[in-house]
Write an enzyme that holds these catalytic residues in place. Structure first.
Site, short mmCIF file in Angstrom:
data_model
loop_
_atom_site.label_atom_id
_atom_site.label_comp_id
_atom_site.label_asym_id
_atom_site.label_seq_id
_atom_site.Cartn_x
_atom_site.Cartn_y
_atom_site.Cartn_z
N CYS A 17 0.86 -1.18 0.00
CA CYS A 17 0.00 0.00 0.00
C CYS A 17 0.90 1.24 0.00
O CYS A 17 2.12 1.14 0.13
CB CYS A 17 -0.90 0.00 1.24
SG CYS A 17 0.03 0.09 2.80
N HIS A 79 3.80 1.77 11.74
CA HIS A 79 2.64 1.51 12.61
C HIS A 79 2.35 2.65 13.58
O HIS A 79 1.28 2.69 14.18
CB HIS A 79 2.89 0.23 13.41
CG HIS A 79 3.35 -0.92 12.57
ND1 HIS A 79 4.69 -1.26 12.44
CD2 HIS A 79 2.67 -1.77 11.79
CE1 HIS A 79 4.80 -2.29 11.62
NE2 HIS A 79 3.60 -2.62 11.20
N CYS A 101 2.44 5.75 8.95
CA CYS A 101 1.54 5.92 7.81
C CYS A 101 0.63 7.12 8.04
O CYS A 101 0.05 7.25 9.13
CB CYS A 101 0.71 4.65 7.62
SG CYS A 101 -0.57 4.84 6.36
N HIS A 129 -0.62 -4.92 19.52
CA HIS A 129 -0.17 -4.58 18.17
C HIS A 129 0.47 -3.19 18.21
O HIS A 129 -0.02 -2.28 18.89
CB HIS A 129 -1.35 -4.58 17.19
CG HIS A 129 -0.94 -4.46 15.76
ND1 HIS A 129 -0.64 -3.24 15.18
CD2 HIS A 129 -0.74 -5.39 14.78
CE1 HIS A 129 -0.29 -3.43 13.92
NE2 HIS A 129 -0.35 -4.72 13.65
N GLU A 131 0.46 -0.68 16.28
CA GLU A 131 -0.42 0.44 15.93
C GLU A 131 -1.34 0.80 17.09
O GLU A 131 -1.58 1.98 17.37
CB GLU A 131 -1.25 0.12 14.68
CG GLU A 131 -2.08 1.31 14.22
CD GLU A 131 -3.00 1.01 13.06
OE1 GLU A 131 -4.06 1.67 12.97
OE2 GLU A 131 -2.68 0.13 12.24
N CYS A 200 -8.19 1.53 6.70
CA CYS A 200 -7.61 2.23 5.54
C CYS A 200 -8.10 1.64 4.22
O CYS A 200 -8.57 0.50 4.15
CB CYS A 200 -6.09 2.23 5.64
SG CYS A 200 -5.29 0.76 4.99
N SER A 229 -1.12 -7.81 10.73
CA SER A 229 -2.56 -7.82 11.02
C SER A 229 -3.39 -7.88 9.75
O SER A 229 -4.32 -8.68 9.63
CB SER A 229 -2.94 -6.57 11.83
OG SER A 229 -4.33 -6.51 12.04
#
Length: 316
Positions: A17, A79, A101, A129, A131, A200, A229
């Site tokens: 991405c 993340h 990001c 995680h 993020e 996203c 993930s």
């Protein structure tokens, strides 16, 4: 010996991405600008092949800022990181580059805005995680409550049910998250959500492509890492969408050929942090065993691009 026929449904979009592409470029440009070694706090993206490639170019991957020397640049992963991390880097007068990001940064800004408006925040995400840790770490401890499942919603201990907002991790299952959001809205009718969906575009698009393939394919191979993930969600989406067998593979060597015995159709996709070279490797492995016909299944076109931070666009 004649190879058995196999229809390969190739998902589009798949793989990198814009946020992952940007994060990798940040490390590469940093190495060009400052030379090796450049330190990276946490895996820049969740893919061993990518990390190993950057390590070979001179990147040093560490888990914590304390593992970095003061006199070398450090990059924060895609993340996102808690606010305390760049604050500590600034205190130590380090050169640092934030590769978070922009779509994750958007969630950080939302959370801060809700907090400034006096709202308690519920985050839908996976405990542990990076993020989730990064988003929750934008605000004081206790300001963000985490829920992972619909069952968690019934137990979450809020301060004031009239003053709530929710945000989500960007790489979740679209369908699972919708169920959790519905449960939050049922229990807390006044809860505020994001103006635009937090999950996203790339996560959503890759899941939609898997759904389109699952109806036709007897098996699904998702190229990605176990700690990714969005890759793991693609495996789940494949299984829930009717694909009899859905497997995560890091490389072609991970394919369980016995499980694929007798199949005539297979779907192949890749998580947002998996490079196309690994997809090519899986296709080549299938072609070595089957007479493969490839059909591309395109459900969306992507043209998103994110600039690297200004510090990397300026001369050294």
């Amino acid at each position: 010996m004649t190879k058995p026929p196999l229809t390969l449904y190739l998902a589009a979009p798949r793989g990198f991405c814009a946020g992952v592409d940007r994060a990798i470029k940040i490390v590469e440009i940093a190495l060009e600008k400052w030379g090796a070694p450049v330190y990276v706090r946490h895996e820049i993206v969740h893919n061993k092949y990518v990390v190993d490639d950057l390590r070979a170019k001179g990147a040093v991957f560490v888990e914590e800022l304390e593992d970095c020397p003061d006199d070398r640049p450090v990059i924060f992963s895609a993340h996102g990181v808690p606010k305390s991390v760049p604050a500590e880097a600034a205190r130590r007068e380090m050169i640092y580059v934030d590769a978070t990001c922009p779509l994750v940064s958007k969630v950080h800004i939302e959370a801060e805005r809700h907090h400034e408006n006096g709202l308690q925040i519920i985050m839908i995400g996976h405990a542990g995680h990076p993020e989730t840790i990064g988003t929750m770490g934008q605000l004081p401890e206790g300001a963000v409550l985490l829920v992972e499942t619909v069952d968690d919603v019934a137990k979450v201990p809020v301060t004031d049910p009239e003053k709530l907002a929710y945000v989500t991790q960007t790489t979740l299952s679209v369908d699972d998250t919708a169920g959790i959001v519905a449960a939050l809205q049922a229990r807390f009718p006044a809860i505020q959500g994001p103006h635009k969906e937090d999950i996203c575009y790339a996560t959503t698009n890759r899941q939609e492509a898997v759904k389109a393939i699952a109806a036709h394919a007897q098996a699904m191979l998702v190229v990605g890492a176990p700690n990714s993930s969005n890759s793991r969600r693609l495996v789940e989406v494949g299984a829930k969408s009717g694909c009899a067998y859905s497997q995560l593979v890091q490389r072609a060597d991970d394919i369980d050929w016995r499980a694929l015995d007798g199949i005539a159709s297979i779907g192949v996709t890749a998580g947002a942090s998996a490079p196309e070279v690994l997809v090519d490797e899986v296709i080549a492995a299938l072609q070595a065993r089957y007479d493969v016909t490839i059909e591309q299944v395109e459900t969306a076109k992507e043209s998103v691009h994110f600039k690297v931070p200004r510090v990397l666009r300026e001369p050294a």
